[in-house]
Structures are given as C-alpha cells and as structure tokens.
Design an enzyme around this catalytic site. Structure first.
Site, PDB file in Angstrom:
ATOM      1  N   HIS A 268       8.591   2.194   1.311  1.00  0.00           N
ATOM      2  CA  HIS A 268       7.216   1.784   0.964  1.00  0.00           C
ATOM      3  C   HIS A 268       6.473   1.550   2.278  1.00  0.00           C
ATOM      4  O   HIS A 268       6.413   2.438   3.124  1.00  0.00           O
ATOM      5  CB  HIS A 268       7.318   0.545   0.063  1.00  0.00           C
ATOM      6  CG  HIS A 268       6.062   0.108  -0.613  1.00  0.00           C
ATOM      7  ND1 HIS A 268       4.894   0.833  -0.597  1.00  0.00           N
ATOM      8  CD2 HIS A 268       5.781  -1.017  -1.353  1.00  0.00           C
ATOM      9  CE1 HIS A 268       3.965   0.193  -1.283  1.00  0.00           C
ATOM     10  NE2 HIS A 268       4.483  -0.938  -1.754  1.00  0.00           N
ATOM     11  N   HIS A 307       5.506  11.453  -1.782  1.00  0.00           N
ATOM     12  CA  HIS A 307       4.914  10.321  -2.484  1.00  0.00           C
ATOM     13  C   HIS A 307       5.243  10.448  -3.958  1.00  0.00           C
ATOM     14  O   HIS A 307       5.300  11.557  -4.480  1.00  0.00           O
ATOM     15  CB  HIS A 307       3.392  10.300  -2.287  1.00  0.00           C
ATOM     16  CG  HIS A 307       2.779   8.983  -2.568  1.00  0.00           C
ATOM     17  ND1 HIS A 307       2.435   8.594  -3.840  1.00  0.00           N
ATOM     18  CD2 HIS A 307       2.476   7.941  -1.753  1.00  0.00           C
ATOM     19  CE1 HIS A 307       1.931   7.380  -3.787  1.00  0.00           C
ATOM     20  NE2 HIS A 307       1.954   6.957  -2.535  1.00  0.00           N
ATOM     21  N   ASP A 363       1.372   6.839   5.753  1.00  0.00           N
ATOM     22  CA  ASP A 363       2.164   6.292   6.854  1.00  0.00           C
ATOM     23  C   ASP A 363       2.451   7.303   7.967  1.00  0.00           C
ATOM     24  O   ASP A 363       2.984   6.926   9.002  1.00  0.00           O
ATOM     25  CB  ASP A 363       3.499   5.758   6.313  1.00  0.00           C
ATOM     26  CG  ASP A 363       3.297   4.559   5.415  1.00  0.00           C
ATOM     27  OD1 ASP A 363       2.472   3.708   5.769  1.00  0.00           O
ATOM     28  OD2 ASP A 363       3.946   4.478   4.365  1.00  0.00           O
TER      29      ASP A 363
END
Ligand code: CMC
Length: 437
Positions: A268, A307, A363
C-alpha cells in the site's frame, strides 16, 4: 430503471429466486434466503480481499480504474491539482463543496490553529529509538492523542467529531515533522500558522537558526499538489481499515492510527519507499532488462506498478511525472528519474505487463520527487499519510452518518477440524517438532 432484477436458479433445489439489482449490485443478505432446507444457514458470498464486494455507499471519491479516471466529489483530479490548494481540497472532501474565499480563510485558520500539540507529545517522542521508523512513531503518537482529548470517545456528537477532524488534520504535519527531527537529533520547531499548510510543514522539518523559515515556492507548491493527489482514493486498504475500526465506535485517533498502520505496508503506501530502494538497487539503465527478467520469473515485484482498481495509467502518476520536472528545475535532476522512465518504457512494451494491465501507480514517481526535495525514503509513506488523513476522516464522517452503519463483521468459510475431545497432555504426540526461534 424498471426490471432491475436478477433471477437465480438453485440447481440443488430447482428453486428460483428473483433479487433486486441496485447500482449494479445485489445485496449479499438477499442471498441468505437461498437454502437447501430449514437447517441450512443460507447462501453467502466468498470474497477474500473484497475483490468484488461493495461495503458501503460513498459520495466522496469516484474512481474508474479501467478508464483511469479519479474525481473528488465530482471534480477531476487534474483540475483540482491545477487550480486548488490542499486545504481547499480537504474542505471539499469533508463538506462536499469547494469553499468560497471567506470559508477557505476561516477553514485554513482553524486548521493551522490546531497545528500545536501538547508538550507531553514531545516527551513521549523522546522515548523512541534514534532509528525508529517514522511510520511506527506516527501510528503510536496519533493513537496517543486520544488520551489528551477524552471527549473524542463521544463519536455520536457531530460537533465533537468535527473538532477531532480539524485537530487531526492540523496536528498530523507537526507529528510527522517531530518524528523526522527526532531521528536527526534536532530540536523540534514550533508550527508557524502564517505559513500555511505545506510551507509550515517544510518549516517544521527544515528550519535551522534563521528567524523565519522561507520555503521555496516551487517546492512548496509541488508538496501541496502531492498532498492533493494523495488525499483520498475511495475504499483502499487503509480507508477500509478506517471504516472497519470506526464501525466499532472507537475514537477517531485510535481509528486513524489503525489506518496509518494499514498504509505502512509495502503493498500500500509503503510502496513509495520500496520504489526508491528498488531504483537504487537497479542502479543504471543497463541493469533494467535483468531486473525485468527477475520480475517476469516471479522472483521480484516491480514496485510502484499495478493496482487493484486501475487497469490503466494511474492519473496521479501522470501529474506526478510533470511535477517532478518542475521540482528538478529547483533541485537539479534526480538521476533515478531516468532509470524510472526507462523502466516504465520497457515494462509498458512487455507482454507480461501489458497482458496483466500493470501500469505505474501513484508511488512510482512520488519518491523520486521526495528524494530530490531532501526526504529520506523512510519519510515517504509519512508524506502519503499526512494528506490521506483527510480522506480517512471524510470517509469516517460519512460512515458515522450512514443510517445503514453497523459494526463491520465479515463471515468466514470454516475449514478447520470437526468437533474433537481434548487428550491429556501426556498422551499427545506432536505432529511436527516445534522449532524455537
Ligand atoms: N510486479 C510484478 N507483477 C505484478 C505486480 C508488480 N508490481 N503487480 C501485480 N503483478 C502480477 C501478479 O503477480 C499477478 O500475476 P499472475 O496473474 O501471473 O499471478 C497479476 O499481476 C495480478 O496481480 P495481483 O497481485 O492479483 O493484483 P492485486 O490487485 O491483488 O494487487 C497490488 C495489487 C497493488 C498489491 C499489486 O499490483 C502490487 O503488489 N504492486 C506493487 C506494490 C505497489 O506498487 N503498491 C502500491 C499500490 S498504489 C498506492 C496504494 O494503494 O497505496
């Protein structure tokens, strides 16, 4: 729409059931009537990791992962990142509408007024080891705030809830900055409310002996945009944790601490830290093909890729890539960006990634900016947690006002032993010898 129903035939009994469809879903509880007989508990769904289960109604964030669309309260993320400040977006997420100038001014003043923490917070900060991970510090200190604001346990009072919301948003950068300076052995810097949210955070991180910290406006703007991009992302792991823990009527500090813990995992929010370590390990562009091979053979993961919901380019990653160039104008180019761009190019032309619809996520590029700005990788997830606090709280508030709210309590499919009797200890034979660590 008329006739929004589904008919299910149970082949075990030849019975048919017609269930209503609402917003593309059926209610799992409607399945309970499907039974083989009076002793049958009724049909349940099995959905580990909630791959296909809506657990709530929400009007906060809209996400279409196939088309790469992200909107907060209906506004496209691209427009919010271009035209709004983080505190404007925070107001939007919490109240459903963008503030006018007067409301924004009051809201900003209110949030900044809550940036101070009790002096005792500094004392228990001191208790952490010099190399304590800042996410561990954040989880603990946010949970500890509940001990200062005992009224926060009254989660049913909207006024009290609102007070804790502004406190949490106001204090989060202060706690994060204290955690940062504790590691460096630097004295804590008191918040300077005049500076505004992002610049004040920079002040608390990086002020040395100058009488007034002056933040670089380009870097402060970049940080503000990054905060907007991270502010909410509907029912992700940490937000679902926030809702699950909050559903027990726990106070918002304990609940937010639980959400931060969920965020800290490398699958995450912790992924941004892992991306930087991965890029450092790859080192140079010529090492990329070998690394990709390791990923394809299942020995590694390409961190910052993939994702659960996006099966297209994450719109946040696109904005972050642009912001990176603005930051590098000030800081100089972080050479890791070139490795990252080449990694992306190779990955996006490789069938392994194409067939699995794996694209860069939020990210992938954020850590490169943070590093260029002077953050160490262990700070990256904290930089995710500060703005995500707003999303967690918006979702928590929505849940607290939801008439359908109940304590979260999933079911299980029991696969353990059937009933058996306890054997006296001297007669028990261990199946495998126990190895002590
Ligand atoms: N590198 C290599 N292979 C991958 C990756 C990756 N990053 N992500 C998914 N896959 C493969 C996976 O091995 C599987 O292959 P196969 O079908 O052959 O078994 C397939 O793609 C589907 O993956 P999955 O694990 O079933 O997908 P998921 O929805 O359960 O996991 C994820 C989503 C984000 C956990 C995963 O993509 C991942 O681990 N990515 C790397 C960590 C990361 O960047 N996390 C940040 C997510 S975005 C920000 C946030 O939410 O915090």
């Amino acid at each position: 729409m008329a006739n929004e129903t589904i008919t299910i035939v149970d082949n075990r009994t030849n019975q048919s059931y017609t269930l209503p469809i609402y917003h593309g879903t059926i209610r799992a509880m409607d399945l309970r009537q499907i039974k083989t007989g009076p002793d049958d508990f009724g049909l349940m769904t099995y959905d580990p990791a909630y791959m296909n289960t809506a657990a709530c109604h929400s009007a906060v964030t809209y996400l279409d992962g196939d088309r790469g669309i992200l909107r907060y309260r209906g506004y496209p993320i691209e427009q919010l990142a271009e035209h709004c400040t983080f505190l404007e977006v925070a107001y939007l997420l919490l109240y459903g509408e963008l503030p006018n100038a007067v409301d924004l001014d009051c809201w900003s003043q209110e949030i900044m007024a809550h940036s101070l923490t009790h002096e005792s917070v500094k004392k228990f900060m001191e208790g952490f080891n010099y190399d304590a991970h800042p996410m561990g510090i954040l989880i603990s200190t946010v949970a500890a705030l509940s001990t200062f604001y005992s009224e926060s346990r009254n989660v049913h009072d909207p006024k009290i809830r609102r007070k804790q919301i502004v406190r949490l948003i106001g204090k989060m950068p202060t706690l994060a900055a204290y955690a940062y300076r504790h590691r460096l052995g630097l004295p804590y810097v008191a918040p300077d409310p005049d500076l505004g949210y992002a610049k004040n955070y920079m002040n608390m991180l990086w002020k040395r002996l100058e009488p007034k910290y002056v933040a670089n406006p380009v870097l402060a703007h970049a940080l503000d945009v990054l905060f907007i991009l991270h502010a909410d992302h509907e029912q992700n792991c940490s937000t679902s944790t926030m809702r699950a823990v909050g559903s027990s009527n726990a106070d918002p500090y304990s609940t937010t601490a639980a959400a931060i813990a969920a965020l800290s995992g490398p699958l995450h929010g912790g992924a941004n830290e892992e991306v930087l370590r991965m890029l450092a390990e790859i080192g140079s562009k010529d090492q990329i093909p070998g690394f990709i091979q390791q990923v394809k053979t299942g020995h590694r993961k390409l961190m910052g890729f993939g994702h659960r919901v996006y099966k297209n380019y994450d719109p946040r990653a696109r904005i972050i890539k642009r912001v990176a160039e603005e930051v590098f104008e000030v800081t100089g180019r972080n050479p890791k960006i070139d490795t990252a761009i080449e990694l992306e190019r190779i990955a996006l032309s490789d069938d392994y990634f194409i067939s699995r619809k794996l694209y860069p996520n939020v990210d992938f590029y954020s850590g490169i900016i943070y590093e260029a700005m002077g953050f160490t990788p262990d700070q990256f997830t904290v930089l995710f947690g500060i703005p995500r606090t707003v999303g967690w709280l918006a979702q928590w508030q929505e849940m607290m006002e939801d008439p359908e709210r109940k304590i979260a309590r999933p079911r299980q499919v029991y696969t353990g032993e059937d009933k058996r009797d306890v054997v006296p200890i001297e007669l028990r034979v261990p199946k495998t010898p126990l190895v002590l660590a």
